[in-house]
Design an enzyme around this catalytic site. Structure first.
Site, PDB file in Angstrom:
ATOM      1  N   LYS A  10       0.735  -1.148  -0.098  1.00 30.27           N
ATOM      2  CA  LYS A  10       0.081  -0.071  -0.125  1.00 30.27           C
ATOM      3  C   LYS A  10       0.976   1.065   0.176  1.00 30.27           C
ATOM      4  CE  LYS A  10      -4.006  -2.222   2.262  1.00 30.27           C
ATOM      5  NZ  LYS A  10      -5.331  -1.789   3.275  1.00 30.27           N
ATOM      6  N   TYR A  50     -12.195  -2.177  -4.165  1.00 29.58           N
ATOM      7  CA  TYR A  50     -13.095  -2.281  -2.864  1.00 29.58           C
ATOM      8  C   TYR A  50     -14.224  -2.308  -2.934  1.00 29.58           C
ATOM      9  CZ  TYR A  50      -8.361  -2.174  -0.515  1.00 29.58           C
ATOM     10  OH  TYR A  50      -7.157  -2.468  -0.022  1.00 29.58           O
ATOM     11  N   PHE A  58     -15.703   3.124   6.566  1.00 35.12           N
ATOM     12  CA  PHE A  58     -14.540   3.538   6.126  1.00 35.12           C
ATOM     13  C   PHE A  58     -14.237   3.438   4.733  1.00 35.12           C
ATOM     14  CE2 PHE A  58     -14.565  -1.256   7.256  1.00 35.12           C
ATOM     15  CZ  PHE A  58     -13.880  -1.834   5.942  1.00 35.12           C
ATOM     16  N   ARG A  86      -1.648 -14.091   4.377  1.00 34.80           N
ATOM     17  CA  ARG A  86      -2.462 -13.532   5.361  1.00 34.80           C
ATOM     18  C   ARG A  86      -1.542 -13.719   6.705  1.00 34.80           C
ATOM     19  NH1 ARG A  86      -7.238 -11.645   4.304  1.00 34.80           N
ATOM     20  NH2 ARG A  86      -8.113 -11.883   6.274  1.00 34.80           N
ATOM     21  N   THR A  92      -5.428  -7.462  10.464  1.00 38.54           N
ATOM     22  CA  THR A  92      -5.840  -6.161   9.453  1.00 38.54           C
ATOM     23  C   THR A  92      -5.299  -4.826  10.533  1.00 38.54           C
ATOM     24  OG1 THR A  92      -7.589  -7.074   8.425  1.00 38.54           O
ATOM     25  CG2 THR A  92      -7.528  -4.724   8.488  1.00 38.54           C
ATOM     26  N   ARG A 103       2.527  -6.278   9.118  1.00 38.83           N
ATOM     27  CA  ARG A 103       1.676  -5.093   9.672  1.00 38.83           C
ATOM     28  C   ARG A 103       2.176  -4.735  11.135  1.00 38.83           C
ATOM     29  NH1 ARG A 103      -3.569  -7.606   7.385  1.00 38.83           N
ATOM     30  NH2 ARG A 103      -4.015  -6.366   5.453  1.00 38.83           N
ATOM     31  N   ASN A 113      -2.047   0.266   6.649  1.00 42.23           N
ATOM     32  CA  ASN A 113      -1.733  -0.943   7.121  1.00 42.23           C
ATOM     33  C   ASN A 113      -0.772  -1.692   6.323  1.00 42.23           C
ATOM     34  OD1 ASN A 113      -3.670  -2.173   5.516  1.00 42.23           O
ATOM     35  ND2 ASN A 113      -4.631  -3.392   6.645  1.00 42.23           N
ATOM     36  N   HIS A 116      -2.124  -5.416   1.547  1.00 46.08           N
ATOM     37  CA  HIS A 116      -3.473  -6.049   1.335  1.00 46.08           C
ATOM     38  C   HIS A 116      -3.262  -7.464   0.861  1.00 46.08           C
ATOM     39  CE1 HIS A 116      -7.566  -7.064  -0.192  1.00 46.08           C
ATOM     40  NE2 HIS A 116      -6.769  -7.604  -1.115  1.00 46.08           N
ATOM     41  N   GLU A 127      -9.932 -10.716  -7.795  1.00 48.16           N
ATOM     42  CA  GLU A 127      -8.922  -9.431  -7.598  1.00 48.16           C
ATOM     43  C   GLU A 127      -7.749  -9.730  -8.557  1.00 48.16           C
ATOM     44  OE1 GLU A 127      -9.576  -9.016  -2.917  1.00 48.16           O
ATOM     45  OE2 GLU A 127      -7.621  -9.448  -3.494  1.00 48.16           O
TER      46      GLU A 127
HETATM   47  P1  CMP Z   1      -7.452  -4.534   3.297  1.00 47.11           P
HETATM   48  O1  CMP Z   1      -7.111  -6.064   3.401  1.00 47.11           O
HETATM   49  O2  CMP Z   1      -6.851  -3.830   2.174  1.00 47.11           O
HETATM   50  O3  CMP Z   1      -9.129  -4.607   3.087  1.00 47.11           O
HETATM   51  C1  CMP Z   1      -9.826  -3.362   3.414  1.00 47.11           C
HETATM   52  C2  CMP Z   1      -9.148  -2.418   4.202  1.00 47.11           C
HETATM   53  O4  CMP Z   1     -10.093  -1.493   4.821  1.00 47.11           O
HETATM   54  C3  CMP Z   1      -8.311  -3.033   5.244  1.00 47.11           C
HETATM   55  O5  CMP Z   1      -7.260  -3.585   4.636  1.00 47.11           O
HETATM   56  C4  CMP Z   1      -7.965  -1.699   6.181  1.00 47.11           C
HETATM   57  O6  CMP Z   1      -6.871  -1.328   5.915  1.00 47.11           O
HETATM   58  C5  CMP Z   1      -9.070  -1.087   5.850  1.00 47.11           C
HETATM   59  N1  CMP Z   1     -10.038  -0.635   7.021  1.00 47.11           N
HETATM   60  C6  CMP Z   1      -9.998   0.418   7.727  1.00 47.11           C
HETATM   61  N2  CMP Z   1     -10.967   0.319   8.686  1.00 47.11           N
HETATM   62  C7  CMP Z   1     -11.079  -1.041   8.816  1.00 47.11           C
HETATM   63  C8  CMP Z   1     -12.107  -1.771   9.687  1.00 47.11           C
HETATM   64  N3  CMP Z   1     -12.698  -1.212  10.809  1.00 47.11           N
HETATM   65  N4  CMP Z   1     -12.082  -3.072   9.534  1.00 47.11           N
HETATM   66  C9  CMP Z   1     -11.536  -3.651   8.276  1.00 47.11           C
HETATM   67  N5  CMP Z   1     -10.917  -3.047   7.456  1.00 47.11           N
HETATM   68  C10 CMP Z   1     -10.668  -1.717   7.868  1.00 47.11           C
END
Ligand code: CMP
Length: 142
Positions: A10, A50, A58, A86, A92, A103, A113, A116, A127
């Site tokens: 990211k 997304y 968010f 993962r 996350t 992370r 974070n 992805h 994806e």
């Molecule tokens: P990602 O795996 O890219 O998928 C969605 C992204 O939304 C996640 O990583 C986070 O960076 C972001 N995000 C922000 N707030 C939240 C939340 N409350 N729960 C899950 N993802 C979040």
């Protein structure tokens, strides 16, 4: 089984010059990079990627962040690649991520974070095709 998963370094991690360190972790875990490109995403591309999160509170912040700078997008291939990636990334929310994960080591907030990774075989397929199409992958036979 040998799987493929979609991975994104990211904008925060690209800005911190961490692409190589993150790639090293994939390689050390036995995951092979079979496609890769650096992209400045458009808002439309990020919203499409997304789309499953469209109704989440968010969503707008997530899209704005993902277009705040270039990202590095790659397809990782290997045994249990989806779950393995993962595990390498960690939870996350970096505050909940285990020590030694991407992370935990490189990110500070759930919004920024560092990485992805696809969460399941079905989403991985969608994806990967979203960013690389049907034929954008290089087979790695050795
Ligand atoms: P990602 O795996 O890219 O998928 C969605 C992204 O939304 C996640 O990583 C986070 O960076 C972001 N995000 C922000 N707030 C939240 C939340 N409350 N729960 C899950 N993802 C979040």
């Amino acid at each position: 089984a040998i799987e493929r998963t979609l991975s994104i370094v990211k904008p925060d991690a690209v800005a911190k010059n961490l692409i190589g360190q993150i790639y090293s972790r994939f390689e050390a875990a036995g995951l092979k990079i079979v496609a890769a490109k650096m992209v400045q995403l458009t808002r439309e591309q990020a919203e499409g990627f997304y789309a499953v999160h469209k109704e989440r509170p968010f969503f707008n912040d997530l899209v704005s962040f993902m277009i705040s700078g270039p990202v590095m997008i790659q397809v990782l291939e290997g045994e249990s690649a989806i779950q393995k990636n993962r595990e390498i990334m960690g939870a996350t929310d970096p505050k909940k991520a285990a020590a030694g994960t991407i992370r935990h080591d490189f990110a500070v907030s759930v919004d920024e974070n560092a990485a992805h990774g696809s969460d399941a075989p079905e989403t991985a397929a969608v994806e990967i095709e979203y960013f690389f199409g049907k034929d954008g992958i290089c087979p790695r036979t050795r």
